[in-house]
Scaffold this motif. Structure first.
Motif, PDB file in Angstrom:
ATOM      1  N   SER A  90       0.906  -1.181  -0.043  1.00  0.00           N
ATOM      2  CA  SER A  90      -0.043  -0.079  -0.032  1.00  0.00           C
ATOM      3  C   SER A  90       0.752   1.358  -0.083  1.00  0.00           C
ATOM      4  O   SER A  90       1.739   1.633   0.963  1.00  0.00           O
ATOM      5  CB  SER A  90      -0.948   0.182   1.230  1.00  0.00           C
ATOM      6  OG  SER A  90      -1.344   1.278   1.342  1.00  0.00           O
ATOM      7  N   ARG A 145      -0.087   4.262   0.164  1.00  0.00           N
ATOM      8  CA  ARG A 145      -0.530   5.201   1.270  1.00  0.00           C
ATOM      9  C   ARG A 145       0.013   4.748   2.844  1.00  0.00           C
ATOM     10  O   ARG A 145       0.417   5.631   3.445  1.00  0.00           O
ATOM     11  CB  ARG A 145      -2.358   4.904   1.526  1.00  0.00           C
ATOM     12  CG  ARG A 145      -2.869   5.789   0.327  1.00  0.00           C
ATOM     13  CD  ARG A 145      -4.486   5.634   0.553  1.00  0.00           C
ATOM     14  NE  ARG A 145      -5.140   5.872  -0.677  1.00  0.00           N
ATOM     15  CZ  ARG A 145      -6.469   5.763  -0.797  1.00  0.00           C
ATOM     16  NH1 ARG A 145      -7.179   5.001   0.290  1.00  0.00           N
ATOM     17  NH2 ARG A 145      -6.934   6.236  -1.961  1.00  0.00           N
ATOM     18  N   ARG A 147       3.562   5.920   2.831  1.00  0.00           N
ATOM     19  CA  ARG A 147       4.031   7.323   2.873  1.00  0.00           C
ATOM     20  C   ARG A 147       3.379   7.595   4.313  1.00  0.00           C
ATOM     21  O   ARG A 147       4.086   8.579   4.891  1.00  0.00           O
ATOM     22  CB  ARG A 147       2.721   8.071   1.872  1.00  0.00           C
ATOM     23  CG  ARG A 147       3.495   7.991   0.575  1.00  0.00           C
ATOM     24  CD  ARG A 147       2.698   9.035  -0.393  1.00  0.00           C
ATOM     25  NE  ARG A 147       1.390   8.991  -0.514  1.00  0.00           N
ATOM     26  CZ  ARG A 147       0.568   8.194  -1.209  1.00  0.00           C
ATOM     27  NH1 ARG A 147       1.333   7.330  -2.138  1.00  0.00           N
ATOM     28  NH2 ARG A 147      -0.782   8.164  -1.012  1.00  0.00           N
ATOM     29  N   VAL A 203      -6.476   4.735   6.963  1.00  0.00           N
ATOM     30  CA  VAL A 203      -5.859   5.080   5.904  1.00  0.00           C
ATOM     31  C   VAL A 203      -6.043   4.414   4.605  1.00  0.00           C
ATOM     32  O   VAL A 203      -6.137   5.255   3.233  1.00  0.00           O
ATOM     33  CB  VAL A 203      -4.201   4.719   6.219  1.00  0.00           C
ATOM     34  CG1 VAL A 203      -3.033   4.774   4.905  1.00  0.00           C
ATOM     35  CG2 VAL A 203      -3.648   5.537   7.362  1.00  0.00           C
TER      36      VAL A 203
END
Length: 137
Positions: free
Chosen positions: A91, A93, A96, A133
């Motif tokens: 992922s 996301r 990050r 998230v």
């Protein structure tokens, strides 16, 4: 202390003298050019991480994560915490979130991020973070 970076969209964990590829790659990868023997066909839905055999010194591209956990336990934890179940991809996301939790800064190319907390946070708490998230647009 282990280091974790990216290789062709998957995670590359360096732990001692071992390397693990976690998740499916998101783009073609020339493993020989990256310093590894070709692992052959990769199906991360079947095996979420594999051990890679280095052929020479391997450079881990920055930014990368630092964790205290080592060996296969690290590979297993990263697969549980950062892979998307339906396709075994990392992922972006969640990556990050680990690299820049504030979402405001850009890290320099040589920066390491200490995320030993990722191995210490209880799984039920991480699942709440993960679900939040992954639901956000």
């Amino acid at each position: 202390m282990a280091r974790v970076g990216r290789l062709a969209g998957a995670l590359l964990a360096e732990t001692g003298d071992e390397f693990f590829l976690i998740g499916n790659t998101k783009e073609p990868c020339d493993f020989e050019a990256a310093g590894f023997e070709s692992p052959g066909e990769i199906d991360a839905l079947e095996r979420r991480y594999i051990r890679l055999a280095p052929r020479r010194a391997v450079e881990l591209a920055a930014p990368y994560l630092r964790l205290d956990l080592e060996g296969e336990a690290l590979a297993r934890l990263l697969a549980e915490r950062l892979l998307i179940e339906r396709n075994a991809s990392v992922s972006d996301r969640l990556w990050r979130l680990l690299i820049d939790p504030s979402g405001q800064e850009e890290l320099s190319e040589d920066e390491a991020v200490n995320v030993r907390w990722l191995a210490e946070i209880p799984a039920p708490i991480w699942e709440i973070v993960r679900d939040t998230v992954l639901r956000c647009l």
